[in-house]
Scaffold this motif. Structure first.
Motif, PDB file in Angstrom:
ATOM      1  N   GLN A  45       1.145  -1.000   0.049  1.00 51.97           N
ATOM      2  CA  GLN A  45      -0.217  -0.031  -0.038  1.00 51.97           C
ATOM      3  C   GLN A  45       1.392   1.076  -0.314  1.00 51.97           C
ATOM      4  OE1 GLN A  45      -2.440   0.544   3.547  1.00 51.97           O
ATOM      5  NE2 GLN A  45      -4.258   1.095   1.662  1.00 51.97           N
ATOM      6  N   GLU A  59       3.606   0.190   2.332  1.00 58.48           N
ATOM      7  CA  GLU A  59       3.290  -0.854   3.582  1.00 58.48           C
ATOM      8  C   GLU A  59       3.585  -2.298   3.279  1.00 58.48           C
ATOM      9  OE1 GLU A  59       1.084   0.540   6.511  1.00 58.48           O
ATOM     10  OE2 GLU A  59       1.524  -1.557   7.678  1.00 58.48           O
ATOM     11  N   ALA A  94       8.405 -12.398   5.454  1.00 59.60           N
ATOM     12  CA  ALA A  94       8.793 -11.194   4.732  1.00 59.60           C
ATOM     13  C   ALA A  94       9.417 -10.311   4.804  1.00 59.60           C
ATOM     14  CB  ALA A  94       7.648 -10.158   6.319  1.00 59.60           C
ATOM     15  N   ASN A 117       5.934  -4.839   8.912  1.00 58.71           N
ATOM     16  CA  ASN A 117       5.873  -4.541  10.648  1.00 58.71           C
ATOM     17  C   ASN A 117       6.083  -5.652  10.510  1.00 58.71           C
ATOM     18  OD1 ASN A 117       2.776  -2.896  10.386  1.00 58.71           O
ATOM     19  ND2 ASN A 117       2.588  -4.188   8.153  1.00 58.71           N
ATOM     20  N   ILE A 118       6.450  -5.132  12.285  1.00 58.60           N
ATOM     21  CA  ILE A 118       7.054  -6.733  12.767  1.00 58.60           C
ATOM     22  C   ILE A 118       6.436  -6.697  14.822  1.00 58.60           C
ATOM     23  CG2 ILE A 118       9.288  -6.500  11.315  1.00 58.60           C
ATOM     24  CD1 ILE A 118      10.620  -5.036  14.336  1.00 58.60           C
ATOM     25  N   SER A 119       7.340  -7.609  15.237  1.00 56.31           N
ATOM     26  CA  SER A 119       6.002  -8.020  16.496  1.00 56.31           C
ATOM     27  C   SER A 119       7.043  -7.772  17.917  1.00 56.31           C
ATOM     28  CB  SER A 119       5.594  -9.062  16.110  1.00 56.31           C
ATOM     29  OG  SER A 119       4.775  -9.037  15.203  1.00 56.31           O
ATOM     30  N   ASP A 179       3.674   2.464  14.447  1.00 57.82           N
ATOM     31  CA  ASP A 179       2.382   1.678  14.051  1.00 57.82           C
ATOM     32  C   ASP A 179       1.111   2.710  15.272  1.00 57.82           C
ATOM     33  OD1 ASP A 179       1.045   1.479  12.272  1.00 57.82           O
ATOM     34  OD2 ASP A 179       1.724  -1.060  12.221  1.00 57.82           O
ATOM     35  N   GLN A 203      -6.053   4.699  12.702  1.00 59.97           N
ATOM     36  CA  GLN A 203      -6.882   4.901  11.296  1.00 59.97           C
ATOM     37  C   GLN A 203      -8.197   4.902  12.130  1.00 59.97           C
ATOM     38  OE1 GLN A 203      -7.048   1.221   9.102  1.00 59.97           O
ATOM     39  NE2 GLN A 203      -8.614   0.398  10.103  1.00 59.97           N
ATOM     40  N   GLU A 236      -3.183   6.857   9.193  1.00 57.81           N
ATOM     41  CA  GLU A 236      -3.171   5.335   8.381  1.00 57.81           C
ATOM     42  C   GLU A 236      -5.406   5.602   8.546  1.00 57.81           C
ATOM     43  OE1 GLU A 236      -1.226   1.778   9.286  1.00 57.81           O
ATOM     44  OE2 GLU A 236      -2.077   3.147  11.444  1.00 57.81           O
ATOM     45  N   GLY A 257      -4.118   5.146   3.003  1.00 57.82           N
ATOM     46  CA  GLY A 257      -5.372   5.083   2.957  1.00 57.82           C
ATOM     47  C   GLY A 257      -5.708   4.230   1.987  1.00 57.82           C
TER      48      GLY A 257
HETATM   49  P1  C2E Z   1      -1.545  -2.139  10.089  1.00 56.71           P
HETATM   50  O1  C2E Z   1      -0.128  -2.695   9.707  1.00 56.71           O
HETATM   51  O2  C2E Z   1      -1.939  -0.647  11.218  1.00 56.71           O
HETATM   52  O3  C2E Z   1      -1.707  -1.973   8.781  1.00 56.71           O
HETATM   53  C1  C2E Z   1      -3.164  -1.422   8.576  1.00 56.71           C
HETATM   54  C2  C2E Z   1      -4.105  -1.370   7.829  1.00 56.71           C
HETATM   55  O4  C2E Z   1      -5.216  -0.892   7.710  1.00 56.71           O
HETATM   56  C3  C2E Z   1      -4.038  -3.095   6.650  1.00 56.71           C
HETATM   57  O5  C2E Z   1      -5.421  -4.050   7.236  1.00 56.71           O
HETATM   58  C4  C2E Z   1      -4.490  -2.101   5.946  1.00 56.71           C
HETATM   59  O6  C2E Z   1      -5.168  -3.565   4.333  1.00 56.71           O
HETATM   60  C5  C2E Z   1      -5.944  -1.603   5.993  1.00 56.71           C
HETATM   61  N1  C2E Z   1      -6.007  -0.564   5.645  1.00 56.71           N
HETATM   62  C6  C2E Z   1      -5.444   0.360   5.206  1.00 56.71           C
HETATM   63  N2  C2E Z   1      -6.126   1.830   4.293  1.00 56.71           N
HETATM   64  C7  C2E Z   1      -7.071   1.195   4.853  1.00 56.71           C
HETATM   65  C8  C2E Z   1      -8.004   2.486   4.851  1.00 56.71           C
HETATM   66  O7  C2E Z   1      -8.273   3.418   3.915  1.00 56.71           O
HETATM   67  N3  C2E Z   1      -9.687   1.565   5.698  1.00 56.71           N
HETATM   68  C9  C2E Z   1      -9.652   0.622   6.365  1.00 56.71           C
HETATM   69  N4  C2E Z   1     -10.396   0.596   7.127  1.00 56.71           N
HETATM   70  N5  C2E Z   1      -8.350  -0.064   6.679  1.00 56.71           N
HETATM   71  C10 C2E Z   1      -7.697   0.528   5.970  1.00 56.71           C
HETATM   72  P2  C2E Z   1      -4.348  -6.014   6.880  1.00 56.71           P
HETATM   73  O8  C2E Z   1      -4.011  -5.990   5.874  1.00 56.71           O
HETATM   74  O9  C2E Z   1      -5.618  -6.285   7.646  1.00 56.71           O
HETATM   75  O10 C2E Z   1      -3.483  -5.929   8.522  1.00 56.71           O
HETATM   76  C11 C2E Z   1      -4.126  -6.161   9.954  1.00 56.71           C
HETATM   77  C12 C2E Z   1      -2.955  -5.576  10.203  1.00 56.71           C
HETATM   78  O11 C2E Z   1      -1.747  -7.165  10.478  1.00 56.71           O
HETATM   79  C13 C2E Z   1      -2.016  -4.987  10.429  1.00 56.71           C
HETATM   80  O12 C2E Z   1      -2.222  -3.546  10.950  1.00 56.71           O
HETATM   81  C14 C2E Z   1      -0.897  -5.216  10.522  1.00 56.71           C
HETATM   82  O13 C2E Z   1      -0.667  -5.115  12.101  1.00 56.71           O
HETATM   83  C15 C2E Z   1      -0.705  -7.029  10.716  1.00 56.71           C
HETATM   84  N6  C2E Z   1       0.383  -7.340   9.735  1.00 56.71           N
HETATM   85  C16 C2E Z   1      -0.318  -7.673   8.347  1.00 56.71           C
HETATM   86  N7  C2E Z   1       1.044  -7.638   7.842  1.00 56.71           N
HETATM   87  C17 C2E Z   1       1.865  -8.354   8.673  1.00 56.71           C
HETATM   88  C18 C2E Z   1       3.422  -9.220   8.208  1.00 56.71           C
HETATM   89  O14 C2E Z   1       3.804  -9.131   7.890  1.00 56.71           O
HETATM   90  N8  C2E Z   1       4.139  -9.218   9.271  1.00 56.71           N
HETATM   91  C19 C2E Z   1       3.402  -8.503  10.463  1.00 56.71           C
HETATM   92  N9  C2E Z   1       3.879  -9.235  12.109  1.00 56.71           N
HETATM   93  N10 C2E Z   1       1.701  -8.623  11.206  1.00 56.71           N
HETATM   94  C20 C2E Z   1       0.962  -7.724  10.115  1.00 56.71           C
END
Ligand code: C2E
Ligand code: MG
Ligand code: MG
Ligand code: MG
Length: 287
Positions: A45, A59, A94, A117-119, A179, A203, A236, A257
């Motif tokens: 994104q 991202e 990743a 994104n890391i944990s 984040d 967000q 975000e 976004g």
């Molecule tokens: P995050 O890092 O805060 O990522 C942003 C989330 O918001 C993403 O959800 C993204 O798809 C979504 N988003 C982006 N723009 C908008 C918008 O305009 N409106 C809304 N409602 N949502 C939006 P996603 O992809 O489902 O990921 C959720 C969470 O999962 C991420 O939050 C992150 O914490 C975790 N995550 C995703 N990929 C990875 C990864 O490769 N490794 C780790 N450790 N965590 C990950």
């Protein structure tokens, strides 16, 4: 002695717990296999600078299409991966996939960087720095082109250890981003000691900033505080132009976004970038 009520509760709980555990374990072994076979994907994104309209970063967000269950949300499997330790394999995957994709993208877009994104578990395991350095060298990507996003809670799980680990990562030139700021428990005194360059407003704060006066106050205050601490501010979840314009007036640096772009697979992202650069000088069309 167990009361009938207690018995019922215990039985009920453990039964569900077993079922839950079994399906959790299956899900995690499926995830391990998907990571190993590289059938998980990274979507990207874009993140735009509000003043210039330029795309300044991407991202990386994991996507997993399970053969039987279909798309499984990271919101569902990331917490499980963290609990079970599968997260270290996921993060290695990743970082490798993200660095490989960035190396490819840099040929046409030398200004770009990728955020992963890391944990908390990655931070305390102590192997992250070595893994990242090797991976970057293999793909010939520079440390300052990679940003590590971590939530405040992740950084604070073991504050002393987390802070030391983050500092060693920052020392080799990696960027650190905070984040989901404002989504949960925040320690302002801890925030000022993080070796971060960027702060991402969650967000949930951005969603109603248009219509709520109290949200406006909170967002404006967070922007001012972040700037005062020397962080770049990213909003975000910016879903419409009104929000983007408002954030620009409020002094927010960057946006991410659905308004700008949804997370996309690499080929589609490349097509989007080409079209964006051909058409727009600014996402707000204000130059
Ligand atoms: P995050 O890092 O805060 O990522 C942003 C989330 O918001 C993403 O959800 C993204 O798809 C979504 N988003 C982006 N723009 C908008 C918008 O305009 N409106 C809304 N409602 N949502 C939006 P996603 O992809 O489902 O990921 C959720 C969470 O999962 C991420 O939050 C992150 O914490 C975790 N995550 C995703 N990929 C990875 C990864 O490769 N490794 C780790 N450790 N965590 C990950
Ligand atoms: Mg993130
Ligand atoms: Mg976030
Ligand atoms: Mg999040």
């Amino acid at each position: 002695e167990i009361t009938p009520h207690g018995q019922l509760e215990t039985g009920f709980y453990s039964k569900n717990h077993d079922i839950y555990s079994e399906s959790r374990l299956t899900l995690m072994s499926d995830l391990r296999e998907a990571l190993q076979q590289n059938t998980t994907e990274l979507y990207y994104q874009p993140k735009a600078c509000l003043a210039s309209g330029r795309i300044v970063g991407l991202e990386a967000l994991i996507r997993w299409h399970h053969p039987e269950r279909g798309a499984v949300s990271p919101a569902e499997f990331i917490p499980l991966a963290e609990e079970t330790g599968v997260i270290s394999q996921l993060t290695r995957w990743a970082v490798d996939r993200g660095a490989a994709d960035l190396a490819h993208l840099l040929k046409n877009h030398p200004q770009l960087g990728v955020s992963i994104n890391i944990s908390a578990r990655d931070l305390v395991s102590g192997e992250l720095k070595g893994t990242i350095e090797q991976t970057l060298a293999r793909h010939q990507v520079k440390a300052d082109q990679l940003t590590l996003e971590l939530t405040e809670t992740a950084a604070m799980e073991d504050p002393a250890l987390g802070l030391r680990a983050l500092q060693t990562l920052a020392d080799v030139g990696l960027r650190v981003s905070i984040d989901d700021f404002g989504s949960g428990y925040s320690s302002l005194s801890y925030l000022k000691r993080l070796p971060a360059t960027e702060l991402k407003l969650d967000q949930s704060l951005i969603l109603d900033v248009d219509d709520s006066d109290s949200s406006k106050v909170i967002v404006q205050t967070a922007i001012n505080m972040a700037h005062g601490l020397g962080y770049d501010v990213v909003a975000e979840g910016v879903e419409n132009e009104e929000t983007a314009n408002l954030l620009k007036i409020m002094g927010c640096d960057k946006v991410q976004g659905y308004w700008l772009c949804r997370p996309l697979p690499l080929p589609e992202l490349e097509a989007w970038l080409a079209e964006y650069h051909a058409r727009f000088s600014s996402p707000c069309n204000t130059g």
